[in-house]
Design a protein around this motif. Structure first.
Motif, mmCIF file in Angstrom:
data_model
loop_
_atom_site.group_PDB
_atom_site.id
_atom_site.type_symbol
_atom_site.label_atom_id
_atom_site.label_comp_id
_atom_site.label_asym_id
_atom_site.label_seq_id
_atom_site.Cartn_x
_atom_site.Cartn_y
_atom_site.Cartn_z
ATOM 1 N N GLU A 12 25.155 39.606 -13.590
ATOM 2 C CA GLU A 12 25.487 38.562 -13.868
ATOM 3 C C GLU A 12 25.398 37.697 -14.728
ATOM 4 O O GLU A 12 26.492 36.831 -14.875
ATOM 5 N N ALA A 13 25.476 38.480 -15.372
ATOM 6 C CA ALA A 13 25.475 38.290 -16.723
ATOM 7 C C ALA A 13 26.461 38.726 -17.952
ATOM 8 O O ALA A 13 26.608 38.840 -18.725
ATOM 9 N N SER A 14 27.308 39.924 -16.795
ATOM 10 C CA SER A 14 28.157 41.058 -17.388
ATOM 11 C C SER A 14 29.733 40.157 -17.057
ATOM 12 O O SER A 14 30.118 39.602 -16.733
ATOM 13 N N PRO A 15 30.533 40.000 -18.187
ATOM 14 C CA PRO A 15 31.749 39.501 -18.367
ATOM 15 C C PRO A 15 32.768 40.867 -17.873
ATOM 16 O O PRO A 15 32.089 41.771 -17.690
ATOM 17 N N GLY A 16 34.138 39.940 -17.338
ATOM 18 C CA GLY A 16 34.855 40.985 -16.443
ATOM 19 C C GLY A 16 34.787 40.911 -15.172
ATOM 20 O O GLY A 16 34.174 40.531 -14.737
ATOM 21 N N PRO A 17 35.849 41.660 -14.858
ATOM 22 C CA PRO A 17 36.045 41.564 -12.946
ATOM 23 C C PRO A 17 35.293 42.151 -13.164
ATOM 24 O O PRO A 17 34.560 43.856 -13.403
ATOM 25 N N LEU A 18 34.766 42.227 -11.700
ATOM 26 C CA LEU A 18 33.287 43.039 -10.769
ATOM 27 C C LEU A 18 33.620 44.017 -10.667
ATOM 28 O O LEU A 18 32.663 44.974 -11.110
ATOM 29 N N TYR A 19 34.764 44.908 -10.219
ATOM 30 C CA TYR A 19 34.830 46.375 -10.282
ATOM 31 C C TYR A 19 34.736 47.247 -11.540
ATOM 32 O O TYR A 19 34.726 48.372 -11.764
ATOM 33 N N LEU A 20 34.948 46.422 -12.336
ATOM 34 C CA LEU A 20 35.401 47.131 -14.109
ATOM 35 C C LEU A 20 33.777 47.014 -14.030
ATOM 36 O O LEU A 20 33.701 48.633 -14.445
ATOM 37 N N GLN A 21 33.090 46.118 -14.203
ATOM 38 C CA GLN A 21 31.530 45.997 -14.540
ATOM 39 C C GLN A 21 31.182 47.327 -13.192
ATOM 40 O O GLN A 21 29.956 48.136 -13.907
ATOM 41 N N LEU A 22 31.171 47.465 -12.010
ATOM 42 C CA LEU A 22 30.515 48.624 -11.419
ATOM 43 C C LEU A 22 30.929 50.244 -11.926
ATOM 44 O O LEU A 22 29.836 51.363 -11.576
ATOM 45 N N GLN A 23 32.890 50.258 -12.534
ATOM 46 C CA GLN A 23 32.738 51.344 -12.478
ATOM 47 C C GLN A 23 32.036 51.933 -13.780
ATOM 48 O O GLN A 23 31.543 53.048 -13.783
ATOM 49 N N ARG A 24 32.265 50.532 -14.852
ATOM 50 C CA ARG A 24 30.424 51.306 -15.692
ATOM 51 C C ARG A 24 29.565 51.367 -15.293
ATOM 52 O O ARG A 24 29.282 52.642 -16.059
ATOM 53 N N LEU A 25 29.515 50.494 -14.780
ATOM 54 C CA LEU A 25 27.204 51.119 -14.280
ATOM 55 C C LEU A 25 27.471 52.206 -13.776
ATOM 56 O O LEU A 25 26.377 53.726 -14.146
ATOM 57 N N ILE A 26 28.724 53.086 -12.751
ATOM 58 C CA ILE A 26 28.112 54.094 -12.191
ATOM 59 C C ILE A 26 28.761 54.795 -13.422
ATOM 60 O O ILE A 26 27.988 55.900 -13.414
ATOM 61 N N SER A 27 29.471 54.917 -14.689
ATOM 62 C CA SER A 27 29.582 55.753 -15.018
ATOM 63 C C SER A 27 28.330 56.153 -16.122
ATOM 64 O O SER A 27 28.291 56.613 -16.611
ATOM 65 N N GLU A 28 27.619 54.743 -16.324
ATOM 66 C CA GLU A 28 26.705 55.449 -17.654
ATOM 67 C C GLU A 28 25.707 56.080 -16.808
ATOM 68 O O GLU A 28 24.725 56.506 -17.482
ATOM 69 N N ALA A 29 25.542 55.487 -15.904
ATOM 70 C CA ALA A 29 24.787 56.230 -14.398
ATOM 71 C C ALA A 29 25.153 57.434 -14.573
ATOM 72 O O ALA A 29 23.723 57.897 -14.407
ATOM 73 N N ILE A 30 25.789 57.952 -14.249
ATOM 74 C CA ILE A 30 26.887 59.650 -14.740
ATOM 75 C C ILE A 30 25.660 60.041 -16.209
ATOM 76 O O ILE A 30 25.389 61.121 -16.365
ATOM 77 N N SER A 31 26.529 59.360 -16.848
ATOM 78 C CA SER A 31 26.263 60.279 -17.954
ATOM 79 C C SER A 31 25.058 60.185 -18.795
ATOM 80 O O SER A 31 24.651 60.822 -19.669
ATOM 81 N N SER A 32 23.934 59.118 -18.409
ATOM 82 C CA SER A 32 22.359 58.848 -18.799
ATOM 83 C C SER A 32 21.970 59.833 -17.802
ATOM 84 O O SER A 32 20.687 60.313 -18.192
#
Length: 256
Positions: A12-32
């Motif tokens: 809801e509060a994140s900027p940028g295209p939705l597919y890039l937001q999903l890509q970033r969230l999955i990547s962060e879930a992996i790194s964390s």
């Protein structure tokens, strides 16, 4: 996984295209560590339901991470976090076989044969091995694995004078040649970067398009006779190649 990875509020509060937001969230879930190597991602339909995104958007975000090598898709099984592979360093100044190199590290070696037999040579093999048009060539093609992980694809070609029966090679090609006093003593190698095609990527269990290293090796006897012409593909995420450089005899002199 039993709990939802993401929710619509994550977008809801994140900027940028939705597919890039999903890509970033999955990547962060992996790194964390929320997603561990080998964990499966929810199916596309379920991930779309969790996030409130369209399946097209979910597919685009996931495919970007597959292309980056963070996720791998297995037909009929799903999408998984890529297993971490220990990076190995190999010295290019040593003429060793894959089997010998892994044995020095205390690692197990397995091979999956793709082809092993006598064939009519290709134009490339004729040029590299100095064969006549009517000669035949021994060809060995296999996936080389260590501790269960595929690391390289080797495609070796030899004149029949060096290897008349390819079936004799069960473990190490160089061991087989050494038994007949035909082990090479020097080699010329050419390295180039490549992106793995679908077939080779499948054999190495990585995503198509992932970075790889192509090595062509021509090996010689002390007499100068060619022993083997080998083309290998190495996983880019598993190997570092190192070479020792020494200053030449003119290096210490001042230019005039």
């Amino acid at each position: 996984m039993s709990h939802a990875l993401f929710s619509p509020e994550d977008f809801e509060a994140s900027p940028g295209p939705l597919y890039l937001q999903l890509q970033r969230l999955i990547s962060e879930a992996i790194s964390s560590g929320r997603l561990q190597p080998g964990d499966s991602l929810p199916p596309e339909r379920e991930l779309a339901s969790q996030t409130g995104l369209s399946r097209v958007t979910v597919r685009k975000g996931v495919q970007a991470l597959v292309g980056a090598g963070q996720l791998v898709q297995r037909r009929g099984s799903g999408t998984f976090v890529t297993e971490k592979v220990e990076r190995l360093e190999q010295a290019l100044s040593l003429l060793t076989s894959f089997t010998e190199d892994m044995a020095r590290r205390g690692r197990s070696v397995e091979s999956r044969w793709l082809a092993r037999g006598i064939y009519a040579p290709s134009p490339e093999e004729i040029m590299a091995l100095g064969l006549g048009a009517n000669d035949q060539v021994s060809r060995l093609e296999r996936v080389r694995c260590s501790d269960g992980t595929p690391l390289a694809i080797e495609r070796a070609s030899l004149p029949l004078a060096m290897l008349a029966d390819p079936a004799q090679v069960t473990r190490s090609l160089y061991e087989t040649l050494a038994a007949r006093d035909l082990r090479p003593v020097r080699a010329v190698q050419r390295l180039s970067a490549t992106n793995l095609g679908p077939v080779d990527a499948g054999l190495l269990q990585v995503a198509p398009g992932q970075a790889g290293l192509r090595i062509e090796r021509l090996s010689y006897l002390a007499t100068g006779q060619v022993v083997e012409f080998t083309r290998s593909l190495y996983r880019g995420d598993a190997y570092d190649f190192a070479v020792e450089l020494k200053i030449g005899p003119e290096g210490g002199r001042r230019a005039e």
